[in-house]
Design an enzyme around this catalytic site. Structure first.
Site, mmCIF file in Angstrom:
data_model
loop_
_atom_site.group_PDB
_atom_site.id
_atom_site.type_symbol
_atom_site.label_atom_id
_atom_site.label_comp_id
_atom_site.label_asym_id
_atom_site.label_seq_id
_atom_site.Cartn_x
_atom_site.Cartn_y
_atom_site.Cartn_z
ATOM 1 N N LYS A 52 0.833 -1.214 0.000
ATOM 2 C CA LYS A 52 0.000 0.000 0.000
ATOM 3 C C LYS A 52 0.870 1.268 0.000
ATOM 4 O O LYS A 52 0.630 2.198 -0.773
ATOM 5 C CB LYS A 52 -0.900 -0.002 1.249
ATOM 6 C CG LYS A 52 -1.561 1.331 1.540
ATOM 7 C CD LYS A 52 -2.432 1.281 2.776
ATOM 8 C CE LYS A 52 -1.726 1.582 4.072
ATOM 9 N NZ LYS A 52 -1.431 2.996 4.335
ATOM 10 N N ARG A 64 -4.015 10.762 4.767
ATOM 11 C CA ARG A 64 -2.920 11.713 4.827
ATOM 12 C C ARG A 64 -1.995 11.661 3.614
ATOM 13 O O ARG A 64 -1.425 12.664 3.191
ATOM 14 C CB ARG A 64 -2.122 11.351 6.081
ATOM 15 C CG ARG A 64 -1.429 12.430 6.729
ATOM 16 C CD ARG A 64 -0.577 11.840 7.823
ATOM 17 N NE ARG A 64 0.803 12.209 7.596
ATOM 18 C CZ ARG A 64 1.280 13.409 7.839
ATOM 19 N NH1 ARG A 64 0.512 14.339 8.340
ATOM 20 N NH2 ARG A 64 2.537 13.688 7.598
ATOM 21 N N ARG A 81 1.572 14.523 13.406
ATOM 22 C CA ARG A 81 1.999 14.291 12.030
ATOM 23 C C ARG A 81 1.968 15.545 11.159
ATOM 24 O O ARG A 81 1.200 15.637 10.194
ATOM 25 C CB ARG A 81 1.146 13.190 11.388
ATOM 26 C CG ARG A 81 1.306 11.868 12.070
ATOM 27 C CD ARG A 81 0.528 10.789 11.403
ATOM 28 N NE ARG A 81 1.292 10.074 10.402
ATOM 29 C CZ ARG A 81 0.805 9.057 9.699
ATOM 30 N NH1 ARG A 81 -0.422 8.674 9.881
ATOM 31 N NH2 ARG A 81 1.537 8.437 8.817
ATOM 32 N N ASP A 133 5.340 20.162 7.897
ATOM 33 C CA ASP A 133 6.211 21.335 7.778
ATOM 34 C C ASP A 133 7.450 21.067 6.916
ATOM 35 O O ASP A 133 7.886 21.922 6.148
ATOM 36 C CB ASP A 133 6.629 21.807 9.185
ATOM 37 C CG ASP A 133 7.245 20.688 10.018
ATOM 38 O OD1 ASP A 133 6.708 19.569 9.995
ATOM 39 O OD2 ASP A 133 8.274 20.917 10.683
ATOM 40 N N ILE A 173 8.993 7.036 16.588
ATOM 41 C CA ILE A 173 8.565 7.770 15.374
ATOM 42 C C ILE A 173 7.317 8.616 15.638
ATOM 43 O O ILE A 173 7.266 9.781 15.276
ATOM 44 C CB ILE A 173 8.284 6.790 14.196
ATOM 45 C CG1 ILE A 173 9.433 5.791 14.020
ATOM 46 C CG2 ILE A 173 7.975 7.571 12.923
ATOM 47 C CD1 ILE A 173 10.700 6.335 13.427
HETATM 48 C C1 UD1 Z 1 4.699 6.922 6.253
HETATM 49 C C2 UD1 Z 1 3.809 5.714 6.134
HETATM 50 C C3 UD1 Z 1 3.342 5.263 7.521
HETATM 51 C C4 UD1 Z 1 4.545 5.037 8.432
HETATM 52 C C5 UD1 Z 1 5.456 6.253 8.446
HETATM 53 C C6 UD1 Z 1 6.742 6.032 9.200
HETATM 54 C C7 UD1 Z 1 2.766 6.011 3.979
HETATM 55 C C8 UD1 Z 1 1.537 6.304 3.206
HETATM 56 N N1 UD1 Z 1 2.663 6.051 5.312
HETATM 57 O O1 UD1 Z 1 3.917 7.979 6.805
HETATM 58 O O2 UD1 Z 1 2.602 4.056 7.361
HETATM 59 O O3 UD1 Z 1 4.097 4.795 9.744
HETATM 60 O O4 UD1 Z 1 5.808 6.618 7.085
HETATM 61 O O5 UD1 Z 1 7.433 4.951 8.678
HETATM 62 O O6 UD1 Z 1 3.800 5.713 3.413
HETATM 63 N N2 UD1 Z 1 7.232 14.677 10.410
HETATM 64 C C9 UD1 Z 1 7.382 16.020 10.732
HETATM 65 N N3 UD1 Z 1 7.248 16.933 9.721
HETATM 66 C C10 UD1 Z 1 6.984 16.593 8.435
HETATM 67 C C11 UD1 Z 1 6.831 15.216 8.126
HETATM 68 C C12 UD1 Z 1 6.965 14.283 9.141
HETATM 69 O O7 UD1 Z 1 7.635 16.374 11.878
HETATM 70 O O8 UD1 Z 1 6.871 17.463 7.560
HETATM 71 C C13 UD1 Z 1 7.378 13.655 11.493
HETATM 72 C C14 UD1 Z 1 6.101 12.852 11.746
HETATM 73 O O9 UD1 Z 1 5.235 13.522 12.611
HETATM 74 C C15 UD1 Z 1 6.685 11.587 12.362
HETATM 75 C C16 UD1 Z 1 8.008 11.409 11.594
HETATM 76 O O10 UD1 Z 1 8.314 12.688 11.054
HETATM 77 O O11 UD1 Z 1 6.966 11.788 13.700
HETATM 78 C C17 UD1 Z 1 7.935 10.395 10.464
HETATM 79 O O12 UD1 Z 1 6.816 10.650 9.648
HETATM 80 P P1 UD1 Z 1 6.786 10.321 8.092
HETATM 81 O O13 UD1 Z 1 7.933 9.401 7.768
HETATM 82 O O14 UD1 Z 1 6.668 11.567 7.325
HETATM 83 O O15 UD1 Z 1 5.436 9.511 7.964
HETATM 84 P P2 UD1 Z 1 4.426 9.485 6.760
HETATM 85 O O16 UD1 Z 1 5.155 9.707 5.475
HETATM 86 O O17 UD1 Z 1 3.250 10.316 7.062
#
Ligand code: UD1
Length: 431
Positions: A22, A96, A125, A128, A331
């Protein structure tokens, strides 16, 4: 609302086909926005999130066709006539990953309006890092009325981006944007998850110039246009780990067809420590357990570390271990919503900040429980498969977002599991 009913105790035996991932399929679908030629994706999973993404892309003007029943599970996406650059709240709020249209729309059309994703059950999540990186590439970004309004005069410009933490989504958005930007983009502290690599490999097949795939520093040299291609989605490593946990907790012996050990070394190592044997076969992976489950410590980390998306399932397994286990979530800040529900089934878990101490118990008992997010829900299914008596899991729409034919796949290996649809339950009540 549908429910799942499980009578625990049957050891899983047999084979389970693993679907396409997915979390690889969703960004790959967004990559179709980068070209006016057709992108053909095969090994696509058939899930609620995939349908949501298809609806989102269709309202942008992407012509889609999907044959989920056909062998090869192919989807064609043609973005030759994109007429709407807005991703509306109704769709983004339910998923998301919708925010992944931002990079490609901005790179190809110079503008995009995407709803802010809002809160999420597993933590704040924020996005930024996505926005700052696109701004560093020359985009003007305004947040108004709950929407991201992004535009760029001419093309995005290559830039040196250093992410402050590892983000799967931000790396994917940037990879897509940088592929059509002017000049070179260097993404530092890039995510190395197999799904990110899958997107990068597909972009390469579409004509993108990307180096450093699978490392913490990715270098993208922008090109003027990309073209269509045929691409097969990788196997779902989280679905694989989930069924491995299900087989293990029941003391079963299951072959997971199409599963790939090379994508999940940390997960396999954690299973091995817990006393679960996982070996490669010509068709995938074999999972079996005949001894006791051993307590083991786990810390979630970005790839190649232990995945946060396997934390809840592993916790269900460890609840029946000999001895104690410590699970630490690094995470997401609020990813223990399965804990109170698991405790209704007799687990002994103490939460302290980002850590959970699990004291193994000799048996779990069936109960009525409620699903709260995708992986939390499936951890309840896993616990129920080993629990004494009947478990009813409510709010299972979360499961349909990420697990294809879950009941069918488990029942095929001997699990006593059934979905009770709303209509059926009304009938039962009326009788
Ligand atoms: C993706 C996965 C999700 C998985 C996650 C971590 C998809 C569709 N979803 O989610 O299943 O649990 O990776 O492996 O692929 N963060 C920030 N700022 C940002 C972006 C992220 O602070 O701009 C933080 C998030 O809050 C979190 C961490 O970074 O604490 C990791 O998040 P991220 O890897 O971005 O997760 P997703 O891409 O949303």
């Amino acid at each position: 609302m549908d429910k799942i009913r499980i009578i625990g105790g049957a050891p899983l035996q047999g084979t389970i086909p693993i679907s396409g991932a997915k979390n690889a399929a969703l960004p790959l679908m967004c990559a179709s926005l980068l070209t006016d030629e057709t992108l053909h994706l095969s090994n696509m999973p058939y899930l609620a999130d995939i349908v949501t993404m298809a609806n989102l892309l269709a309202q942008h003007g992407v012509a889609l066709s999907f044959s989920p029943q056909a062998k090869g599970r192919s989807m064609s996406l043609a973005a030759a006539n994109v007429h709407n650059l807005t991703a509306p709240y109704e769709l983004v709020r339910t998923m998301r990953a919708s925010v992944l249209v931002l990079g490609p729309l901005l790179a190809r059309f110079g503008a995009a309006k995407v709803s802010l994703p809002g809160g999420c059950a597993i933590g704040a999540r924020p996005i930024d890092m996505h926005l700052k990186a696109l701004a560093d590439m020359g985009a003007q970004i305004d947040l108004r009325d709950g929407y991201i309004h992004a535009k760029v005069a001419g093309r995005l410009k290559g830039a040196a981006i250093q992410f402050e933490k590892v983000s799967v989504g931000a790396t994917e958005n940037l990879l897509m944007a940088a592929s059509l930007a002017e000049g070179v983009t260097v993404i530092g502290n890039a995510a190395r998850e197999p799904e990110v690599c899958d997107l990068a490999h597909c972009l390469q097949k579409m004509g993108a110039r990307i180096e450093g795939i699978g490392t913490g520093e990715i270098r993208v040299t922008g090109v003027d246009t990309l073209h269509g291609c045929d691409y097969a989605v990788i196997a779902d490593r989280i679905e694989t780990g989930t069924f491995a946990a299900a087989a293990a907790i029941t003391g079963g012996d299951v072959e997971l067809l199409g599963a790939r050990a090379d994508l999940m070394q940390a997960t396999i190592a954690a299973f091995a420590e817990a006393g679960v044997e996982i070996s490669e076969t010509p068709r995938g992976l074999r999972v079996c357990r005949d001894g006791r489950i051993s307590g083991t410590d786990i810390m979630t980390q970005p790839y190649p570390g232990f995945p946060t998306d396997m934390q809840a399932q592993m916790m269900a397994l460890l609840s029946l271990a000999d001895g104690a286990s410590m699970v630490t979530e690094t995470i997401f800040e609020n990813r223990y919503m399965h804990v109170p529900e698991l405790m209704r089934m007799g687990t002994k878990i103490v939460l302290h900040g980002a850590s959970a101490m699990i004291r193994g118990v000799p048996e779990l008992r069936g109960a009525e429980v409620m699903a709260t997010d995708l992986r939390a829900s499936v951890s309840l299914v896993i616990a129920a498969l080993a629990a004494k008596g009947e478990t009813i899991i409510h709010r299972i729409y979360h499961l349909d977002r990420g697990y294809e034919r879950l009941e069918e796949k488990l029942a095929g290996c001997g699990a006593n599991i059934e979905r009770i649809t709303s209509r059926q339950s009304v009938k039962v009540e009326a009788a």
